[in-house]
Enzyme design. Structure first.
Site, mmCIF file in Angstrom:
data_model
loop_
_atom_site.group_PDB
_atom_site.id
_atom_site.type_symbol
_atom_site.label_atom_id
_atom_site.label_comp_id
_atom_site.label_asym_id
_atom_site.label_seq_id
_atom_site.Cartn_x
_atom_site.Cartn_y
_atom_site.Cartn_z
ATOM 1 N N SER A 7 4.158 -1.938 4.150
ATOM 2 C CA SER A 7 3.152 -1.141 4.854
ATOM 3 C C SER A 7 2.090 -2.055 5.450
ATOM 4 O O SER A 7 1.317 -2.694 4.718
ATOM 5 C CB SER A 7 2.494 -0.145 3.903
ATOM 6 N N HIS A 32 6.620 -0.341 7.852
ATOM 7 C CA HIS A 32 6.009 0.952 7.579
ATOM 8 C C HIS A 32 4.636 1.009 8.241
ATOM 9 O O HIS A 32 3.772 0.157 7.994
ATOM 10 C CB HIS A 32 5.870 1.170 6.072
ATOM 11 N N ASP A 34 1.381 3.424 8.938
ATOM 12 C CA ASP A 34 0.653 4.622 8.545
ATOM 13 C C ASP A 34 -0.291 5.057 9.661
ATOM 14 O O ASP A 34 -1.170 4.290 10.074
ATOM 15 C CB ASP A 34 -0.167 4.362 7.277
ATOM 16 N N MET A 36 -3.157 7.776 10.472
ATOM 17 C CA MET A 36 -4.054 8.719 9.796
ATOM 18 C C MET A 36 -5.080 9.245 10.797
ATOM 19 O O MET A 36 -5.588 8.490 11.622
ATOM 20 C CB MET A 36 -4.773 8.034 8.641
ATOM 21 N N HIS A 65 4.772 6.758 9.617
ATOM 22 C CA HIS A 65 4.378 7.788 8.651
ATOM 23 C C HIS A 65 3.125 8.490 9.160
ATOM 24 O O HIS A 65 2.023 7.922 9.151
ATOM 25 C CB HIS A 65 4.133 7.110 7.297
ATOM 26 N N MET A 67 0.230 10.875 8.856
ATOM 27 C CA MET A 67 -0.655 11.645 7.974
ATOM 28 C C MET A 67 -1.687 12.319 8.869
ATOM 29 O O MET A 67 -2.874 11.977 8.871
ATOM 30 C CB MET A 67 -1.294 10.720 6.937
ATOM 31 N N MET A 136 5.364 10.766 -1.854
ATOM 32 C CA MET A 136 4.134 10.027 -2.116
ATOM 33 C C MET A 136 3.961 9.887 -3.620
ATOM 34 O O MET A 136 4.045 10.875 -4.357
ATOM 35 C CB MET A 136 2.929 10.757 -1.515
ATOM 36 N N GLY A 141 -3.892 8.416 1.834
ATOM 37 C CA GLY A 141 -5.139 8.171 2.534
ATOM 38 C C GLY A 141 -5.742 6.801 2.306
ATOM 39 O O GLY A 141 -6.492 6.303 3.142
ATOM 40 N N PHE A 142 -5.405 6.166 1.180
ATOM 41 C CA PHE A 142 -5.989 4.863 0.871
ATOM 42 C C PHE A 142 -4.942 3.952 0.241
ATOM 43 O O PHE A 142 -4.124 4.409 -0.556
ATOM 44 C CB PHE A 142 -7.170 5.007 -0.101
ATOM 45 N N GLY A 144 -3.846 0.551 -2.166
ATOM 46 C CA GLY A 144 -4.302 -0.066 -3.405
ATOM 47 C C GLY A 144 -4.415 0.848 -4.602
ATOM 48 O O GLY A 144 -4.975 0.454 -5.628
ATOM 49 N N ASP A 174 6.277 5.837 -1.739
ATOM 50 C CA ASP A 174 5.126 5.179 -1.118
ATOM 51 C C ASP A 174 3.892 5.405 -1.976
ATOM 52 O O ASP A 174 3.454 6.537 -2.159
ATOM 53 C CB ASP A 174 4.907 5.772 0.287
ATOM 54 N N GLY A 176 1.473 2.608 -4.744
ATOM 55 C CA GLY A 176 1.394 1.936 -6.034
ATOM 56 C C GLY A 176 2.662 1.231 -6.465
ATOM 57 O O GLY A 176 2.832 0.934 -7.647
ATOM 58 N N GLY A 196 2.560 -2.066 0.062
ATOM 59 C CA GLY A 196 1.500 -2.557 0.936
ATOM 60 C C GLY A 196 0.772 -3.726 0.321
ATOM 61 O O GLY A 196 1.051 -4.890 0.622
ATOM 62 N N SER A 197 -0.140 -3.435 -0.583
ATOM 63 C CA SER A 197 -0.931 -4.487 -1.227
ATOM 64 C C SER A 197 -0.047 -5.501 -1.933
ATOM 65 O O SER A 197 -0.322 -6.710 -1.898
ATOM 66 C CB SER A 197 -1.904 -3.862 -2.244
#
Length: 216
Positions: A7, A32, A34, A36, A65, A67, A136, A141-142, A144, A174, A176, A196-197
């Site tokens: 991501s 990926h 995102d 938003m 993706h 959102m 999900m 929305g965030f 991390g 998607d 964590g 992502g992170s």
């Protein structure tokens, strides 16, 4: 087939093209992205101009993706800017079936996303039309956030539902996902992994390679 979809929401935006090339060279199959709108989720992120500008950086699949509220309004634009897979949230579509059909009419693959607390029953009638389902595993929305443990059972139940219908639908997860829990979600039935992170903190190429090694 197991697929890594890093991501870019967690990438260094000042070096976005370089970051994408780095994960491409490492072997990540999808990118990926995102999108938003500040309404369906609190954050605002990429739009069509950014997707179009990074499209020449890689030939990898753009896993976009959405959102956003009522995504059916933007099918033409996302097709034109280079999306290969378009994910819409079941919670944001007044007419989910019509939205899925609109995605396919534009030549993109269709994916439906469910928030952690959304029941799988919303997919009952549309599942045969979907190429992929995105579960999900954090609230959207965030970046991390920590993985929500009850999602593991939800992945298992979705895999059973797909198999009982004789389908070959991909399951994407998607939120964590780390090197420590990626095996757990894959054993539960997921085969497309968004990270992502865990990819972009540090050396993205090396981190992507570590994921891909675990995902063999």
């Amino acid at each position: 087939m197991n697929i890594l979809s890093p991501s870019i929401l967690s990438a260094d935006f000042s070096r976005l093209g370089e970051e994408i090339k780095c994960i491409d060279q490492a072997g990540a199959q999808y990118i990926h992205i995102d999108v938003m709108d500040g309404a369906f989720v609190p954050s605002i992120s990429f739009g069509m101009p950014v997707i179009q500008s990074i499209r020449p950086c890689t030939e990898r699949i753009f896993d976009v993706h959405l959102m956003i509220e009522e995504p059916i309004r933007y099918m033409d634009e996302f097709a034109r800017c280079g999306a290969d897979i378009l994910t819409v949230h079941t919670e944001s579509c007044a007419h989910l079936d019509r939205t899925i059909e609109a995605i396919k009419e534009k030549g993109m693959k269709a994916c439906a996303a469910l928030n952690p607390a959304t029941d799988l029953h919303v997919l009952e009638y549309v599942l045969p039309k979907l190429d992929m389902v995105l579960l999900m595993t954090v609230n959207p929305g965030f970046g991390g956030q920590k993985y929500i443990p009850y999602c593991t059972d939800k992945i298992r139940r979705l895999r059973r539902m797909i198999e009982e219908k004789g389908l070959h639908t991909d399951i994407e997860v998607d939120g964590g996902i780390t090197l420590d829990n990626v095996k757990e979600v894959m054993e539960a039935g997921a085969n497309v992994i968004v990270a992502g992170s865990a990819v972009f903190q540090g050396n993205a190429g090396e981190n992507a390679a570590k994921f891909l090694e675990l995902m063999k």
